[in-house]
Design an enzyme around this catalytic site. Structure first.
Site, PDB file in Angstrom:
ATOM      1  N   CYS A  84       0.800  -1.228   0.000  1.00  0.00           N
ATOM      2  CA  CYS A  84       0.000   0.000   0.000  1.00  0.00           C
ATOM      3  C   CYS A  84       0.839   1.288   0.000  1.00  0.00           C
ATOM      4  O   CYS A  84       1.378   1.634  -1.040  1.00  0.00           O
ATOM      5  CB  CYS A  84      -0.980  -0.047   1.177  1.00  0.00           C
ATOM      6  SG  CYS A  84      -2.340   1.111   0.989  1.00  0.00           S
ATOM      7  N   ARG A 135     -12.714   6.170   0.169  1.00  0.00           N
ATOM      8  CA  ARG A 135     -11.691   5.130   0.250  1.00  0.00           C
ATOM      9  C   ARG A 135     -12.181   3.835  -0.417  1.00  0.00           C
ATOM     10  O   ARG A 135     -13.377   3.552  -0.430  1.00  0.00           O
ATOM     11  CB  ARG A 135     -11.323   4.849   1.713  1.00  0.00           C
ATOM     12  CG  ARG A 135     -10.794   6.056   2.453  1.00  0.00           C
ATOM     13  CD  ARG A 135     -10.308   5.674   3.845  1.00  0.00           C
ATOM     14  NE  ARG A 135      -9.107   4.868   3.809  1.00  0.00           N
ATOM     15  CZ  ARG A 135      -7.873   5.352   3.666  1.00  0.00           C
ATOM     16  NH1 ARG A 135      -7.679   6.658   3.569  1.00  0.00           N
ATOM     17  NH2 ARG A 135      -6.828   4.552   3.637  1.00  0.00           N
ATOM     18  N   HIS A 177      -3.401  -5.668   2.156  1.00  0.00           N
ATOM     19  CA  HIS A 177      -2.908  -5.482   3.520  1.00  0.00           C
ATOM     20  C   HIS A 177      -3.028  -6.731   4.372  1.00  0.00           C
ATOM     21  O   HIS A 177      -3.757  -7.663   4.022  1.00  0.00           O
ATOM     22  CB  HIS A 177      -3.773  -4.424   4.212  1.00  0.00           C
ATOM     23  CG  HIS A 177      -3.232  -3.048   4.082  1.00  0.00           C
ATOM     24  ND1 HIS A 177      -2.025  -2.673   4.626  1.00  0.00           N
ATOM     25  CD2 HIS A 177      -3.750  -1.932   3.518  1.00  0.00           C
ATOM     26  CE1 HIS A 177      -1.833  -1.388   4.383  1.00  0.00           C
ATOM     27  NE2 HIS A 177      -2.852  -0.914   3.700  1.00  0.00           N
TER      28      HIS A 177
HETATM   29  N1  GLN Z   1      -1.978   7.018   1.996  1.00  0.00           N
HETATM   30  C1  GLN Z   1      -2.316   5.879   1.302  1.00  0.00           C
HETATM   31  C2  GLN Z   1      -3.767   5.745   0.870  1.00  0.00           C
HETATM   32  O1  GLN Z   1      -4.690   5.800   1.667  1.00  0.00           O
HETATM   33  C3  GLN Z   1      -1.765   4.646   1.964  1.00  0.00           C
HETATM   34  C4  GLN Z   1      -2.521   4.115   3.125  1.00  0.00           C
HETATM   35  C5  GLN Z   1      -2.212   2.693   3.396  1.00  0.00           C
HETATM   36  O2  GLN Z   1      -1.050   2.255   3.383  1.00  0.00           O
HETATM   37  N2  GLN Z   1      -3.269   1.942   3.708  1.00  0.00           N
HETATM   38  O3  GLN Z   1      -4.011   5.595  -0.284  1.00  0.00           O
END
Ligand code: GLN
Length: 244
Positions: free
Chosen positions: A94, A128, A195
């Site tokens: 990520c 998101r 993740h």
């Molecule tokens: N800043 C990044 C995003 O939200 C990375 C976040 C993450 O590693 N989950 O896209």
């Protein structure tokens, strides 16, 4: 018995949703294969000689942490690129994956320069992309499903169309929720939005890294592990996400 060593980059800054569990998985599987594996933490401002490691790993982090890490990595960018280009295995999750591109722009317009290793960039948006994800990935010339969990504001675009993605999205969002691609692959590097326990849920990906690490050391891995539980977990998630 061979000894492997993995560099865990910035564990205090880049570790979301239990990303570090991937290291425990690699250590444990190497142990089961009859070898040992240590993990060395690399923090801000410490020097690193990539030649002493069999693999590097970095988890995800928020925009603030990404900024701190970028400044530090920039000092070592040439060395890092040389190592990756020479085939050093790397798993970058990520926020770490996003740093490989030319830039990351947050939803509120803050622009962070990337390492520029690949012609890809990430644009943050307010909404998101969160949820379980299933991919079809080609590993060692076999197409296999990879299950995982994603949570990112950034939409990543591979501008260089010759860049290989980690996989094709069967369910979920992937790089940007539009083009059906997830992550990036380069030699033995995988950059991905998946993740948490990516490797425990996908032993094929764990063994992809283990086999490369072993081959680079001239070590032969001949035994096979009983992955009944891991495969069961994998299938359960796949069924839940894709339906029967
Ligand atoms: N800043 C990044 C995003 O939200 C990375 C976040 C993450 O590693 N989950 O896209």
């Amino acid at each position: 018995m061979a000894s492997f060593c993995i560099a865990h980059l910035y564990p205090d800054l880049m570790n979301l949703y239990g990303d570090r569990g991937n290291l425990i998985c690699l250590q444990k599987r190497l142990e089961w294969y009859g070898h040992n594996c240590s993990v060395q933490s690399i923090s801000l401002n410490s020097d690193i000689d990539y030649r002493t490691f069999d693999m590097i790993f970095m988890g995800g982090g928020s925009d603030r942490e990404q900024g701190l890490v970028y400044q530090d990595l920039l000092r070592k960018a040439d060395q890092l690129w040389k190592a990756l280009d020479a085939g050093l295995p790397a798993l970058l999750i990520c926020g770490a994956y996003q740093l490989l591109g030319t830039h990351y722009e947050s939803f509120d317009g803050k622009k962070l320069k990337g390492l520029g290793f690949f012609n890809l960039y990430t644009q943050g948006e307010t909404e998101r992309l969160i949820g379980n994800i299933v991919l079809a990935c080609r590993l060692n010339n076999t197409v296999t499903t990879v299950v995982g969990f994603e949570n990112h504001a950034g939409r990543t675009y591979l501008e260089d169309k010759s860049l290989e993605s980690f996989g094709t999205v069967l369910a979920g969002f992937g790089n940007n929720g539009q083009d059906g691609h997830e992550g990036v692959r380069y030699k033995n590097l995988i950059g991905t939005y998946l993740h948490g326990p990516l490797l425990p849920k996908n032993p094929a990906v764990a063994d992809f890294f283990i086999n490369i690490m072993a081959a680079r050391k001239g070590v032969n891995i001949t035994t096979s592990l009983n992955d009944r539980l891991e495969d069961f977990a994998h299938q359960q998630i796949k069924r839940r996400v894709l339906g029967s």
